[in-house]
Design an enzyme around this catalytic site. Sequence first.
Site, PDB file in Angstrom:
ATOM      1  N   GLU A  22       4.280   4.032   6.185  1.00 28.75           N
ATOM      2  CA  GLU A  22       3.146   3.417   6.160  1.00 28.75           C
ATOM      3  C   GLU A  22       2.020   4.220   5.240  1.00 28.75           C
ATOM      4  O   GLU A  22       1.855   5.471   5.277  1.00 28.75           O
ATOM      5  CB  GLU A  22       2.544   3.109   7.306  1.00 28.75           C
ATOM      6  CG  GLU A  22       1.311   2.074   7.658  1.00 28.75           C
ATOM      7  CD  GLU A  22       1.334   0.765   6.911  1.00 28.75           C
ATOM      8  OE1 GLU A  22       1.548   0.734   5.601  1.00 28.75           O
ATOM      9  OE2 GLU A  22       1.007  -0.088   7.702  1.00 28.75           O
ATOM     10  N   ASP A  23       0.997   3.472   4.757  1.00 30.71           N
ATOM     11  CA  ASP A  23      -0.096   4.267   4.066  1.00 30.71           C
ATOM     12  C   ASP A  23      -1.098   4.773   4.945  1.00 30.71           C
ATOM     13  O   ASP A  23      -1.728   5.713   5.156  1.00 30.71           O
ATOM     14  CB  ASP A  23      -0.951   3.105   2.932  1.00 30.71           C
ATOM     15  CG  ASP A  23      -1.028   1.781   3.608  1.00 30.71           C
ATOM     16  OD1 ASP A  23      -0.760   1.477   4.721  1.00 30.71           O
ATOM     17  OD2 ASP A  23      -1.446   0.922   2.745  1.00 30.71           O
ATOM     18  N   ASP A  61      -4.623   2.137  11.077  1.00 31.34           N
ATOM     19  CA  ASP A  61      -6.061   2.140  11.353  1.00 31.34           C
ATOM     20  C   ASP A  61      -6.188   1.504  12.600  1.00 31.34           C
ATOM     21  O   ASP A  61      -6.154   2.457  13.529  1.00 31.34           O
ATOM     22  CB  ASP A  61      -6.570   0.728  10.510  1.00 31.34           C
ATOM     23  CG  ASP A  61      -8.181   0.603  10.267  1.00 31.34           C
ATOM     24  OD1 ASP A  61      -8.861   1.133  10.712  1.00 31.34           O
ATOM     25  OD2 ASP A  61      -8.434  -0.423   9.950  1.00 31.34           O
ATOM     26  N   ASP A  99      -5.487  -0.381  -1.777  1.00 33.32           N
ATOM     27  CA  ASP A  99      -6.503  -1.201  -2.657  1.00 33.32           C
ATOM     28  C   ASP A  99      -7.870  -1.593  -2.031  1.00 33.32           C
ATOM     29  O   ASP A  99      -7.946  -1.292  -0.976  1.00 33.32           O
ATOM     30  CB  ASP A  99      -5.701  -2.389  -2.918  1.00 33.32           C
ATOM     31  CG  ASP A  99      -5.607  -3.401  -1.794  1.00 33.32           C
ATOM     32  OD1 ASP A  99      -5.292  -2.970  -0.853  1.00 33.32           O
ATOM     33  OD2 ASP A  99      -6.158  -4.672  -2.124  1.00 33.32           O
ATOM     34  N   GLY A 127      -3.833   0.113  14.326  1.00 32.06           N
ATOM     35  CA  GLY A 127      -2.268   0.188  15.064  1.00 32.06           C
ATOM     36  C   GLY A 127      -1.660  -0.837  15.208  1.00 32.06           C
ATOM     37  O   GLY A 127      -0.586  -1.080  15.346  1.00 32.06           O
ATOM     38  N   PHE A 181     -13.861   3.091   4.579  1.00 36.69           N
ATOM     39  CA  PHE A 181     -12.743   2.436   3.832  1.00 36.69           C
ATOM     40  C   PHE A 181     -12.221   3.217   2.779  1.00 36.69           C
ATOM     41  O   PHE A 181     -13.009   3.472   1.689  1.00 36.69           O
ATOM     42  CB  PHE A 181     -13.332   0.964   3.509  1.00 36.69           C
ATOM     43  CG  PHE A 181     -12.201   0.144   3.010  1.00 36.69           C
ATOM     44  CD1 PHE A 181     -11.289  -0.612   3.959  1.00 36.69           C
ATOM     45  CD2 PHE A 181     -11.966  -0.052   1.651  1.00 36.69           C
ATOM     46  CE1 PHE A 181     -10.304  -1.485   3.439  1.00 36.69           C
ATOM     47  CE2 PHE A 181     -11.036  -0.888   1.157  1.00 36.69           C
ATOM     48  CZ  PHE A 181     -10.184  -1.604   2.220  1.00 36.69           C
ATOM     49  N   LYS A 198      -6.624   6.606  11.068  1.00 34.48           N
ATOM     50  CA  LYS A 198      -8.101   6.676  11.456  1.00 34.48           C
ATOM     51  C   LYS A 198      -8.348   6.526  13.023  1.00 34.48           C
ATOM     52  O   LYS A 198      -8.400   5.264  13.492  1.00 34.48           O
ATOM     53  CB  LYS A 198      -8.795   5.384  10.910  1.00 34.48           C
ATOM     54  CG  LYS A 198      -9.155   5.702   9.444  1.00 34.48           C
ATOM     55  CD  LYS A 198      -9.984   4.189   8.977  1.00 34.48           C
ATOM     56  CE  LYS A 198      -9.817   3.997   7.625  1.00 34.48           C
ATOM     57  NZ  LYS A 198     -10.401   2.298   7.290  1.00 34.48           N
ATOM     58  N   ARG A 200      -5.181   0.852  -6.658  1.00 34.92           N
ATOM     59  CA  ARG A 200      -4.010   1.396  -6.200  1.00 34.92           C
ATOM     60  C   ARG A 200      -3.581   2.564  -7.114  1.00 34.92           C
ATOM     61  O   ARG A 200      -2.811   3.590  -6.697  1.00 34.92           O
ATOM     62  CB  ARG A 200      -2.919   0.362  -6.045  1.00 34.92           C
ATOM     63  CG  ARG A 200      -3.331  -0.661  -5.338  1.00 34.92           C
ATOM     64  CD  ARG A 200      -2.052  -1.730  -5.044  1.00 34.92           C
ATOM     65  NE  ARG A 200      -2.109  -2.964  -4.298  1.00 34.92           N
ATOM     66  CZ  ARG A 200      -2.355  -3.298  -2.996  1.00 34.92           C
ATOM     67  NH1 ARG A 200      -1.920  -2.053  -2.261  1.00 34.92           N
ATOM     68  NH2 ARG A 200      -2.595  -4.380  -2.734  1.00 34.92           N
ATOM     69  N   GLY A 234       0.766  -1.225  -0.033  1.00 31.80           N
ATOM     70  CA  GLY A 234       0.045  -0.141   0.125  1.00 31.80           C
ATOM     71  C   GLY A 234       0.692   1.374   0.004  1.00 31.80           C
ATOM     72  O   GLY A 234       0.259   2.347  -0.471  1.00 31.80           O
TER      73      GLY A 234
HETATM   74  P1  5GP Z   1      -3.880  -1.751  11.232  1.00 32.90           P
HETATM   75  O1  5GP Z   1      -3.049  -2.783  11.375  1.00 32.90           O
HETATM   76  O2  5GP Z   1      -3.499  -0.391  11.505  1.00 32.90           O
HETATM   77  O3  5GP Z   1      -5.409  -2.004  11.561  1.00 32.90           O
HETATM   78  O4  5GP Z   1      -3.995  -1.780   9.588  1.00 32.90           O
HETATM   79  C1  5GP Z   1      -3.074  -1.447   8.648  1.00 32.90           C
HETATM   80  C2  5GP Z   1      -3.337  -1.686   7.139  1.00 32.90           C
HETATM   81  O5  5GP Z   1      -4.753  -2.209   7.150  1.00 32.90           O
HETATM   82  C3  5GP Z   1      -2.974  -0.843   6.261  1.00 32.90           C
HETATM   83  O6  5GP Z   1      -1.543  -0.721   5.911  1.00 32.90           O
HETATM   84  C4  5GP Z   1      -3.785  -1.354   4.989  1.00 32.90           C
HETATM   85  O7  5GP Z   1      -3.160  -2.101   4.320  1.00 32.90           O
HETATM   86  C5  5GP Z   1      -4.906  -1.753   5.648  1.00 32.90           C
HETATM   87  N1  5GP Z   1      -6.044  -0.705   5.689  1.00 32.90           N
HETATM   88  C6  5GP Z   1      -6.757  -0.178   6.931  1.00 32.90           C
HETATM   89  N2  5GP Z   1      -7.517   0.675   6.753  1.00 32.90           N
HETATM   90  C7  5GP Z   1      -7.691   0.528   5.246  1.00 32.90           C
HETATM   91  C8  5GP Z   1      -8.475   1.431   4.391  1.00 32.90           C
HETATM   92  O8  5GP Z   1      -9.238   2.353   4.796  1.00 32.90           O
HETATM   93  N3  5GP Z   1      -8.446   1.188   3.116  1.00 32.90           N
HETATM   94  C9  5GP Z   1      -7.502   0.357   2.809  1.00 32.90           C
HETATM   95  N4  5GP Z   1      -7.352   0.157   1.296  1.00 32.90           N
HETATM   96  N5  5GP Z   1      -6.603  -0.449   3.376  1.00 32.90           N
HETATM   97  C10 5GP Z   1      -6.622  -0.367   4.823  1.00 32.90           C
END
Ligand code: 5GP
Length: 175
Positions: free
Chosen positions: A97-98, A101, A157, A103, A150, A129, A163, A42
């Site tokens: 990191e993209d 969410d 993606d 964490g 989302f 977020k 993407r 991402g």
């Molecule tokens: P976390 O571990 O912080 O919950 O999630 C991180 C990963 O979940 C991100 O690097 C991404 O790949 C995916 N992710 C979380 N939220 C989104 C979103 O709104 N859109 C997309 N495409 N991926 C997300």
Amino acid sequence: MATNVSTMIDADHIAQRVRELGAEITRDYAGRSLVLVCVLKGSFVFTSDLARQIDLPMRVEFLGVRSYGEGTKSSGVVQITHDLTKPVEGDDVLIVEDIVDTGLTIAHLLDLLRTRKPASVKVCALLHKPARTRIQVPIDYLGFTIEDKFVVGYGLDWAERYRNLPFIGLVESGS
Ligand code: 5GP
């Protein structure tokens, strides 16, 4: 292109914020041994734009990560699919990191990279977020805080699609 995706953050706003982040990082890391760690897949678009806004000698490494979850939900269980190609011992690592969410992914990557004995490890995330936080992680450089939706585009993606969109958007329901 992709008329079923509505714009949340347009390309000009992203470019402006990436320029600002690049200038901050350039200031903070002057004279240090900077390694950008791009978290695949991402972050590939964000990293390539950010790297070009950092006016310092630096390296780029890639970390392939597969996050197990149901549909659009992250479980925090992370599998490394591609590891760094060179040691980062003694280097100043900046994880790119993209989106942060829950964490859980960043928490895992921070633990992993700290075992490699870098001089420092920090986090640069394009999006955050906060509504979905399950574990507090430091985000040292942040592009935008967004609501609990989302998002796709600019590297992000949905089932490997979108993407290549140049903006951050929301997939309209029914598409
Ligand atoms: P976390 O571990 O912080 O919950 O999630 C991180 C990963 O979940 C991100 O690097 C991404 O790949 C995916 N992710 C979380 N939220 C989104 C979103 O709104 N859109 C997309 N495409 N991926 C997300």
